[in-house]
Write a protein that holds these residues in place. Sequence first.
Motif, PDB file in Angstrom:
ATOM      1  N   GLY A  18       2.710  -3.214  -3.196  1.00  0.00           N
ATOM      2  CA  GLY A  18       3.359  -2.661  -4.379  1.00  0.00           C
ATOM      3  C   GLY A  18       4.141  -1.012  -4.575  1.00  0.00           C
ATOM      4  O   GLY A  18       4.407  -1.468  -5.403  1.00  0.00           O
ATOM      5  N   GLU A  19       3.930  -0.213  -3.922  1.00  0.00           N
ATOM      6  CA  GLU A  19       4.497   0.537  -3.526  1.00  0.00           C
ATOM      7  C   GLU A  19       5.937   0.763  -3.187  1.00  0.00           C
ATOM      8  O   GLU A  19       6.656   0.737  -4.177  1.00  0.00           O
ATOM      9  CB  GLU A  19       4.120   1.872  -2.401  1.00  0.00           C
ATOM     10  N   ARG A  20       5.959  -0.713  -2.337  1.00  0.00           N
ATOM     11  CA  ARG A  20       7.705  -0.874  -2.163  1.00  0.00           C
ATOM     12  C   ARG A  20       8.488  -1.743  -3.644  1.00  0.00           C
ATOM     13  O   ARG A  20       9.161  -0.951  -4.255  1.00  0.00           O
ATOM     14  CB  ARG A  20       7.610  -2.337  -1.084  1.00  0.00           C
ATOM     15  N   VAL A  35      11.097   3.612   4.745  1.00  0.00           N
ATOM     16  CA  VAL A  35      10.614   2.342   3.577  1.00  0.00           C
ATOM     17  C   VAL A  35      10.487   0.797   4.861  1.00  0.00           C
ATOM     18  O   VAL A  35      11.174  -0.010   4.366  1.00  0.00           O
ATOM     19  CB  VAL A  35      12.351   2.144   2.133  1.00  0.00           C
ATOM     20  N   ASP A  36       9.294   0.995   4.739  1.00  0.00           N
ATOM     21  CA  ASP A  36       8.635   0.143   6.191  1.00  0.00           C
ATOM     22  C   ASP A  36       7.635  -0.356   6.034  1.00  0.00           C
ATOM     23  O   ASP A  36       6.661  -0.161   4.695  1.00  0.00           O
ATOM     24  CB  ASP A  36       9.398   0.303   7.413  1.00  0.00           C
ATOM     25  N   ASP A  37       6.982  -0.834   6.855  1.00  0.00           N
ATOM     26  CA  ASP A  37       5.558  -1.715   6.248  1.00  0.00           C
ATOM     27  C   ASP A  37       4.051  -0.154   5.621  1.00  0.00           C
ATOM     28  O   ASP A  37       3.123  -1.145   5.649  1.00  0.00           O
ATOM     29  CB  ASP A  37       4.718  -3.006   7.332  1.00  0.00           C
ATOM     30  N   THR A  38       4.768   0.684   6.323  1.00  0.00           N
ATOM     31  CA  THR A  38       3.151   2.040   5.764  1.00  0.00           C
ATOM     32  C   THR A  38       3.171   1.549   4.501  1.00  0.00           C
ATOM     33  O   THR A  38       2.902   2.042   3.987  1.00  0.00           O
ATOM     34  CB  THR A  38       3.820   3.381   6.758  1.00  0.00           C
ATOM     35  N   LEU A  39       4.620   1.920   4.013  1.00  0.00           N
ATOM     36  CA  LEU A  39       4.161   2.033   2.107  1.00  0.00           C
ATOM     37  C   LEU A  39       3.678   0.113   1.905  1.00  0.00           C
ATOM     38  O   LEU A  39       3.248  -0.812   2.964  1.00  0.00           O
ATOM     39  CB  LEU A  39       5.478   1.187   1.667  1.00  0.00           C
ATOM     40  N   TRP A  55      14.694  -7.349  -5.847  1.00  0.00           N
ATOM     41  CA  TRP A  55      13.871  -8.631  -5.203  1.00  0.00           C
ATOM     42  C   TRP A  55      12.206  -8.518  -5.286  1.00  0.00           C
ATOM     43  O   TRP A  55      11.775  -7.274  -5.669  1.00  0.00           O
ATOM     44  CB  TRP A  55      14.221  -8.065  -4.296  1.00  0.00           C
ATOM     45  N   GLN A  56      11.830 -10.307  -5.706  1.00  0.00           N
ATOM     46  CA  GLN A  56      10.190 -10.571  -5.634  1.00  0.00           C
ATOM     47  C   GLN A  56       9.980  -9.549  -4.580  1.00  0.00           C
ATOM     48  O   GLN A  56       8.548  -8.886  -4.370  1.00  0.00           O
ATOM     49  CB  GLN A  56      10.615 -11.714  -5.330  1.00  0.00           C
ATOM     50  N   GLU A  57      10.299  -9.572  -3.329  1.00  0.00           N
ATOM     51  CA  GLU A  57      10.014  -8.933  -1.792  1.00  0.00           C
ATOM     52  C   GLU A  57      10.553  -8.332  -1.169  1.00  0.00           C
ATOM     53  O   GLU A  57      11.662  -8.828  -0.863  1.00  0.00           O
ATOM     54  CB  GLU A  57       9.112 -10.102  -1.101  1.00  0.00           C
ATOM     55  N   PRO A  58      10.432  -6.876  -1.914  1.00  0.00           N
ATOM     56  CA  PRO A  58      11.666  -6.407  -1.522  1.00  0.00           C
ATOM     57  C   PRO A  58      11.398  -6.513   0.068  1.00  0.00           C
ATOM     58  O   PRO A  58      10.288  -6.059   1.095  1.00  0.00           O
ATOM     59  CB  PRO A  58      11.316  -5.081  -2.058  1.00  0.00           C
TER      60      PRO A  58
END
Lengths: 244, 318
Positions: free
Chosen positions: A137-139, A130-134, A84-87
């Motif tokens: 770029g990391e996602r 896998v949330d907004d703590t990443l 996905w472009q935006e995971p």
Amino acid sequence: MLEIKDVKLVRDNRVILNNLTASFDRGQVYAVLGNNGVGKSTLSYVLMGLESHKDYTGQLLLNGDPIDALSVFERAVKGITLGWQEPARFTGLTVKEYLTLGGKRKIPKEELAEILSIVGLNEDYLQRFVDDTLSGGERKRIELASIMIINPEVIVLDEPDSGIDIMSMEMIETVLHRLKGKGSIVIIITHREEIAVMADEAYLLCAGRMLASGKPEEIVEFYRKLCDKCQHINEPVSKGGLQK
Amino acid sequence: MIESSYEREFRAIANEYERSGGNASDFLRKDIVSIIVSGNKIIGRNTVEGVHLKARELDNGVEVWLDIDAGIVIENPIHLCTGYLKPEGEQVVLIHNNIGEGSKAKFISHCVFPSGKSFTHSMIADTKVGKNAEMVYEDTHMHSKDGGVTVKATYNTKVEEAGRFQNLFYLTKTRVGKLYVKMNVELEKNASAHIESKVYEREDDYLEIDEELHLNGEGSSGIAKTTVFATDSSKAKIINKAYGNAPYSRGHIECNEIIKGNSVEVGTVPELYVKDEKAELTHEASIGRVNIKQMETLMSKGLNEEEATDLIIKGMLR
């Protein structure tokens, strides 16, 4: 082999994919190059069979079998996947759970660590959420890792470099080589010339149809000459000689 | 320590406790504060220096007082386990916590009612978190599969100046039955609180949650959050309230209800009240099915719809 035959998708009276036709062979990396708004992401969603993109006409064939009626899951079972472009972000789900699909895939920790290292992350990430703590770029790196783990027959990578710093182009190339080496069909959806030239073959997408195909360097050159300076965005140039 | 005449009862409770994710051997450790209640009996207890634990048996339950001296930092979590092994009856648990100035403590509470067919558990916890003190209270419930358990849980908490308080309630692994949760927090100057409930409803489970933040002190802050996954023909009614009564107080309330099934009935009411122009309150609420992008992401990697839903919900309710 994956074939797209005369696929058309219309939204609000606007033609997004316009009788698009293309074919992709195993063990090859393809780039689908095009500007913003030409239908690149739509093409990736159609290939994956997202519920919101099932109302297309035309036909998709995987190894000669039509897959149009298949759901996302059924297509995944057939061997198609999407980077996905935006995971998506998942509250409370660890990277390890994401990569192993909650334990459905039994993958040794060493293998997970190795795949993470390819995308430039260490094994400490397995315990991260896998949330907004990443960061984005990391996602994105984790998304690429998840594709390598699945090892599917057809991989659609929607803007694989988005959110990833320019220094990491080598990492993306490594990922592509690895996927190609496993015999997969890799389709990179991109607007970046640097990414397109990593492919074996390239298509130029404009206004929902493939305007040209050929060696990536040639397609990039067309793109530079015409699309970069195009005064009529999303209206294909009909000059002779461009259509290959 | 475990009363010798209650060994068998302890074993039964301990089994359920471990099923709910606890480690029953912690109840046998001398360096861990613990209390185990079965029905109206206190079948085990232990305390450490600086922590004063008192308990008495009532006709239909127990009353517990737990006082922590000022400046005491409790290294290991304090374990509370409340069980009821019979299918029918009533249990009342009254808890009085007093966390002394500058102290720090984490409580892990497990309530296990594995056989309840017609059973009611009523709990009232009155807590004072002293000045500059910190308290975390994690309450996990395990109920019977029959849906015959009714729980009425009330948490009244006062957080003194610059104190910090966290209250987390989980009922995600078993049927709910009927559940009524009330969390009420009063915050003084620069105090902060995070109260949160997570519940997974099945069949005809019923749920009411009422969370209230009273931001009474200047610079106080709080978050009240509820996440519910409602399936089948379950019902849920969630009310989150915040009162901004002091300058520079900040509060946020949030409710997310994810539904699956055509017979589900859920509702959420956010209420914000401000009495000071420098107070700032926000709210966020959502009701709907599982996020489609999350679903399709997992399905594109090889999970079917059911598996993808389970994994997403597992994360959200963690």
